[in-house]
Design a protein around this motif. Sequence first.
Motif, PDB file in Angstrom:
ATOM      1  N   ALA A   1     -13.679 -24.741   0.869  1.00  0.00           N
ATOM      2  CA  ALA A   1     -12.873 -23.618   1.363  1.00  0.00           C
ATOM      3  C   ALA A   1     -13.620 -22.306   1.227  1.00  0.00           C
ATOM      4  O   ALA A   1     -13.529 -21.428   2.076  1.00  0.00           O
ATOM      5  CB  ALA A   1     -11.554 -23.559   0.603  1.00  0.00           C
TER       6      ALA A   1
ATOM      7  N   TYR B   1      -9.498 -14.728 -10.477  1.00  0.00           N
ATOM      8  CA  TYR B   1      -9.464 -16.180 -10.332  1.00  0.00           C
ATOM      9  C   TYR B   1      -9.762 -16.559  -8.901  1.00  0.00           C
ATOM     10  O   TYR B   1      -9.359 -15.882  -7.968  1.00  0.00           O
ATOM     11  CB  TYR B   1      -8.095 -16.736 -10.736  1.00  0.00           C
ATOM     12  N   ARG B   2     -10.438 -17.687  -8.741  1.00  0.00           N
ATOM     13  CA  ARG B   2     -10.744 -18.161  -7.405  1.00  0.00           C
ATOM     14  C   ARG B   2      -9.626 -19.075  -6.931  1.00  0.00           C
ATOM     15  O   ARG B   2      -8.676 -19.346  -7.634  1.00  0.00           O
ATOM     16  CB  ARG B   2     -12.080 -18.897  -7.432  1.00  0.00           C
ATOM     17  N   LEU B   3      -9.778 -19.558  -5.698  1.00  0.00           N
ATOM     18  CA  LEU B   3      -8.714 -20.361  -5.084  1.00  0.00           C
ATOM     19  C   LEU B   3      -8.281 -21.527  -5.968  1.00  0.00           C
ATOM     20  O   LEU B   3      -7.103 -21.843  -6.064  1.00  0.00           O
ATOM     21  CB  LEU B   3      -9.206 -20.928  -3.754  1.00  0.00           C
ATOM     22  N   ASP B   4      -9.237 -22.172  -6.607  1.00  0.00           N
ATOM     23  CA  ASP B   4      -8.877 -23.355  -7.387  1.00  0.00           C
ATOM     24  C   ASP B   4      -8.694 -23.031  -8.858  1.00  0.00           C
ATOM     25  O   ASP B   4      -8.563 -23.930  -9.678  1.00  0.00           O
ATOM     26  CB  ASP B   4      -9.931 -24.448  -7.183  1.00  0.00           C
ATOM     27  N   GLY B   5      -8.650 -21.749  -9.210  1.00  0.00           N
ATOM     28  CA  GLY B   5      -8.347 -21.387 -10.582  1.00  0.00           C
ATOM     29  C   GLY B   5      -9.561 -21.154 -11.451  1.00  0.00           C
ATOM     30  O   GLY B   5      -9.434 -20.873 -12.628  1.00  0.00           O
ATOM     31  N   ARG B   6     -10.763 -21.277 -10.865  1.00  0.00           N
ATOM     32  CA  ARG B   6     -11.959 -21.004 -11.661  1.00  0.00           C
ATOM     33  C   ARG B   6     -12.224 -19.516 -11.697  1.00  0.00           C
ATOM     34  O   ARG B   6     -11.786 -18.780 -10.827  1.00  0.00           O
ATOM     35  CB  ARG B   6     -13.165 -21.691 -11.024  1.00  0.00           C
ATOM     36  N   ARG B   7     -12.980 -19.081 -12.686  1.00  0.00           N
ATOM     37  CA  ARG B   7     -13.496 -17.729 -12.672  1.00  0.00           C
ATOM     38  C   ARG B   7     -14.795 -17.723 -11.873  1.00  0.00           C
ATOM     39  O   ARG B   7     -15.329 -18.768 -11.517  1.00  0.00           O
ATOM     40  CB  ARG B   7     -13.738 -17.233 -14.096  1.00  0.00           C
TER      41      ARG B   7
ATOM     42  N   GLU C   1     -17.802 -19.882 -13.095  1.00  0.00           N
ATOM     43  CA  GLU C   1     -17.549 -21.224 -13.618  1.00  0.00           C
ATOM     44  C   GLU C   1     -17.932 -22.296 -12.603  1.00  0.00           C
ATOM     45  O   GLU C   1     -17.711 -22.140 -11.406  1.00  0.00           O
ATOM     46  CB  GLU C   1     -16.075 -21.364 -14.006  1.00  0.00           C
ATOM     47  N   LEU C   2     -18.474 -23.388 -13.131  1.00  0.00           N
ATOM     48  CA  LEU C   2     -18.856 -24.507 -12.268  1.00  0.00           C
ATOM     49  C   LEU C   2     -17.676 -25.441 -12.099  1.00  0.00           C
ATOM     50  O   LEU C   2     -16.714 -25.388 -12.843  1.00  0.00           O
ATOM     51  CB  LEU C   2     -20.008 -25.281 -12.903  1.00  0.00           C
ATOM     52  N   ARG C   3     -17.808 -26.336 -11.123  1.00  0.00           N
ATOM     53  CA  ARG C   3     -16.789 -27.371 -11.009  1.00  0.00           C
ATOM     54  C   ARG C   3     -17.072 -28.464 -12.032  1.00  0.00           C
ATOM     55  O   ARG C   3     -18.157 -28.536 -12.596  1.00  0.00           O
ATOM     56  CB  ARG C   3     -16.796 -27.943  -9.594  1.00  0.00           C
TER      57      ARG C   3
ATOM     58  N   LEU D   1      -8.249 -16.425   3.744  1.00  0.00           N
ATOM     59  CA  LEU D   1      -7.860 -16.722   2.373  1.00  0.00           C
ATOM     60  C   LEU D   1      -8.378 -15.648   1.432  1.00  0.00           C
ATOM     61  O   LEU D   1      -9.425 -15.056   1.668  1.00  0.00           O
ATOM     62  CB  LEU D   1      -8.460 -18.065   1.968  1.00  0.00           C
ATOM     63  N   GLU D   2      -7.649 -15.440   0.386  1.00  0.00           N
ATOM     64  CA  GLU D   2      -8.113 -14.515  -0.640  1.00  0.00           C
ATOM     65  C   GLU D   2      -8.992 -15.318  -1.594  1.00  0.00           C
ATOM     66  O   GLU D   2      -8.499 -16.095  -2.398  1.00  0.00           O
ATOM     67  CB  GLU D   2      -6.909 -13.924  -1.362  1.00  0.00           C
TER      68      GLU D   2
ATOM     69  N   ASP E   1      -7.304 -10.444  -7.628  1.00  0.00           N
ATOM     70  CA  ASP E   1      -7.563  -9.262  -8.428  1.00  0.00           C
ATOM     71  C   ASP E   1      -7.723  -9.597  -9.895  1.00  0.00           C
ATOM     72  O   ASP E   1      -8.362  -8.876 -10.645  1.00  0.00           O
ATOM     73  CB  ASP E   1      -6.403  -8.268  -8.275  1.00  0.00           C
ATOM     74  N   GLN E   2      -7.094 -10.699 -10.296  1.00  0.00           N
ATOM     75  CA  GLN E   2      -7.170 -11.065 -11.697  1.00  0.00           C
ATOM     76  C   GLN E   2      -8.473 -11.803 -11.988  1.00  0.00           C
ATOM     77  O   GLN E   2      -8.743 -12.200 -13.107  1.00  0.00           O
ATOM     78  CB  GLN E   2      -5.984 -11.958 -12.077  1.00  0.00           C
TER      79      GLN E   2
END
Lengths: 245, 883
Positions: free
Chosen positions: A176, A12-18, A21-23, A4-5, A9-10
């Motif tokens: 993940a 963002y992590r898999l779930d859209g966090r930077r 950032e915390l969950r 998985l990536e 490059d932008q």
Amino acid sequence: MAGLELLSDQGYRLDGRRAAELRKLQARMGVFAQADGSAYLEQGNTKALAVVYGPHEVRGSRSRTLHDRAVINCQYSMATFSTAERKRRPHGDRKSSEMSLHLKQTFEAAVLTQLYPRSQIDIYVKILQSDGGNYSACVNAATLALVDAGIPMRDYVCACTAGFVEDTPLADLCHAEESGGGTTLALALLPRSESIALVQMDARLHQDHLDPLMEAAMTACKGLSKVLDSVVRQHLQEVSVQTRE
Amino acid sequence: MLKSKTFVKKTRSGGVLKIVREHYLRDDIWCGSEVCVECGDGAPVLLRDPRIESDLCTYPHYLLPDTNVVLHQIDILEDPLIRNVIILQTVLQEVRHRSAPVYKRIKDAIHDKEKHFYTFTNEHHRETFIEREQGESANDRNDRAILKVVLLTNDQANKEKAEQSGLLAYRCEEYIKSLIGNPELVDRLALASDDQNDITGSKLLFPEHLPLSRIQAGIKSGTFLQGTFRASRDNYLEATVFIHGDGEDSTEVLLQGLQNLNRAVHQDLVAIELFPKERWVAPSSVVLQDDRPNDEDAEEEDAEKKSTVSDTSVLKPTGRVVGIIKRNWRPFCGMLNQSQIKEATRHLFTPADRRIPRIRIETRQASTLVGQRIIVAIDGWPRNSRYPNGHFVRNLGGAGDKDTETEVLLLEHDVPHQPFSQTVLSFLPKMPWGITEEDLKVRTDLRHLCVCSVDPPGCTDIDDALHCRDLENGNLEVGVHIADVSHFIRPGNALDQEAANRGTTVYLCGKRIDMVPELLSSNLCSLRSNVERLAFSCIWEMNHNAEILNTRFCKSIINSKASLTYAEAQMRIDDAGMNDDITTSLRGLNKLAKILKAQRIEKGALTLSSPEVRFHMDSETHDPIDLQTKELKETNSMVEEFMLLANISVAQKIYDEFSECALLRKHPSPPPSNYDILIKAAKSRDLDIHTDSAKALADSLNEATLEDFPYFNTLLRILATRCMMQAVYFCSGMDSDFHHYGLASPIYTHFTSPIRRYSDIIVHRLLAVAISADSTYPDLMDKHKQASLCNNLNYRHKMAQYAQRASVAFHTQLFFKNRGILNEEGFILFVRKNAIIILIPKFGLEGTVFFENKDKPRPRLNFDTEVITEQQSWHCFKLNIFN
């Protein structure tokens, strides 16, 4: 096919966090009436339940009694339905015993045990749903439960994981990300004094990378402590309103 | 600013798993346009005034391609004309999933600042996220996700949907054709799948490929095998599939006939089905080239030319391709064969690589492209077409032109050869450069030693120098000094990354593609005479029997006293009248080298041979004017011995220090079956070759000489070289077998040529850490990163060798171009049914001679399957290798 990536490059992590950032963290205190203290906590999809009994007399063998401080007894377990594949043994396996030991060490550092010589404090934590960062969810839930039980502590104990992907430290890993390879560092921090209650890392990491990783984990822990603090304050407010009535 | 939403995915890993993941939707993802005033984006990517001249859209606009457009029209998107494109994350992910090469290219385009490509993370934007509906496939969902923002598409249905929602959508062809003044772009359009049906009639030539699900099921149950397809160089109707087994049991399966090859192209990953034993055949010994005229719609009469060898011992497992797991197409270089019909727009294209089939392309500029070297990409291979369909990508220049041909062979072998970028050059040391006080403090000063270098003539990148002197205790001190390149190339910077990517310097005839910029390779790192240079030294104390008593490594400063050529050094050694320091040093080295060599051969090191030639170039035109085979002098082997010794010493040292992450080089021993041709060849002259061990092989090769035929031994050694496996770099933590078969050494690495090999730079860094002259950095200690670096180095190394050979071959052709007919002596290497493969030692030239060539007298030769090879044929045949 490549894995998985984990970090696009932008940024963002898999779930859209930077990266930093915390969950989403949600928690409730005092969920059980029978126990002396209890708390339920969700850190993203990781859900943990913590219950505290004590301080009370040492049960079982007397030999464990300490004359200058209280004994802390921790038990960690995972619900059979907490992972994607059903777990056979909810507790007592090697991993759970290790986790219990870690929790014990963490709270021995935070609870003012010398106030209760010859007594025992029981902390039971159960993971209801597991999505990475089990240890940190347990620590955070147990902290809230201890606060709920009114046991004096030096400070909140806040725990958070941090990982390292493509030279960037990521805070608060989900499952993940934890299983996607790379290093995971778990840190339990007493945020006000910035003293470390426990730090754990299994994989190899180059020395140069350790400092940024610790830094990221510390920042994450401090962020968590603010959320926990607000949870406690809100709970107190609700309780005081109830008692006034 | 965070909105949490969880969604459920099902994946298959043994059973069905329910995976729950969080999906955060954000409202801080900017649109990336300069025009937009609402977004708070710090660095907009898309220009304010995007100008692409188009009939369809006369106003400024941004392009938004969908997945299929990206997948199939990547050549167009890469054109510098196309700028200001928004790539959606959904599209990017789907591309990544479906084609790794296209994904890499589109990523390169996104990183290119000039292109103004912007990636919009639509999956995580609050307004553009689409929930997957019940029972909807992932594909459809993605379509909808793309639609919500929309687009440049090829899909009819998609276009209709888009128009329903009131958005602007054009077919890719329409759009490109509307671009004013860029007709060559139209040629680059890949043929869309629905256009292909009308090319030929409905006659289906190939069996259908099975769907992936059935292939996977078949592989699991063992009915199908998975492997890499390798077309034969000599016969277009034959190929082998290399089955990846676990460790030892990797096998090769033979495929014969167009039907059985079933549209697989060289290097594809295919699934094959084995035939029952009765249908197994032997590899045909016919040489076949697909030379048929440019038959656009000719009927396919491929009578399958199967060999009918009855001998069952040579039968090989045979099978057919049932499906293609992964295409491995890349752009191919080659020539256009113009269609005989004047106005036709469809033409055949012949790739330079003989293993690639001819490709049908559509172009309107055929007349200008004839005689030019062009690049073509394959788009697809429908069942009813004899050839794959492709499209024109780029014109390289006239065929036969030296620059064009060099370009072709660099491209074909994937050699990075662009000039170094400004960022890379910015990491070079500032000139004038000198040795500083600091260097003097940390380095051993060896300037007083009488060091000299010995290299081939004309060498400007001198990376090694030697010295030898007597010590007071009667022993000898021998030093190997290697250019300290790692001092100049610091880990992680752009210069380092570029060098790591290039991996090696490529030497072509009359041209050198440097791994590091010239300032380093020919000046600062080159150990030239009479200048002070930084070096990494390996110093031994030896007794007169060449036994090592003591080894020492240090970073040093040296001042070479002379840079000699092999011939000059040889002259000094032989000339009894010369007795200066340099000469005595050389004599001492030479004496030790001879002992070392004897010891090495005693241990079973192999001396192999391959025909190598040198060109004498015309200094004005750079055309070859003469060529000669390389001859080896004593001094060659003198330098070589000490380099080997240094490499082995260093390998041992870095492995002791870093057992997990040392970069080493190994040479696996070949499987016994590899030696078949060698044994057969020797049998033809009643000689026995033993191949049980390297030692046995070396000994029997030494004994295999013929009185009346002195060249025979060399021929055998050439053949033995072909039996060998490739030597490879590897990371010590990832492998357990370190043995170097050819050198008969238990451990080996490359340390002595850091100017032209990246592996040596890594070894230098490791060694520097081991002697605490430098500090580590994370990637050096990471064995997975090391391993992937090794893979790249091995690949570059192999490609560089191929490119070198191809360059020699091309120059040989140039050389013969003006020579007319020559008579030369040649030897037969292999015998095929209708052709022989011949080696001409004088030119190091290998060629195939067909028997049934019309314009050539048939050599009188009887085909004998047993005595394959080396009947020495004294036929003087005429050379026309250009046909």
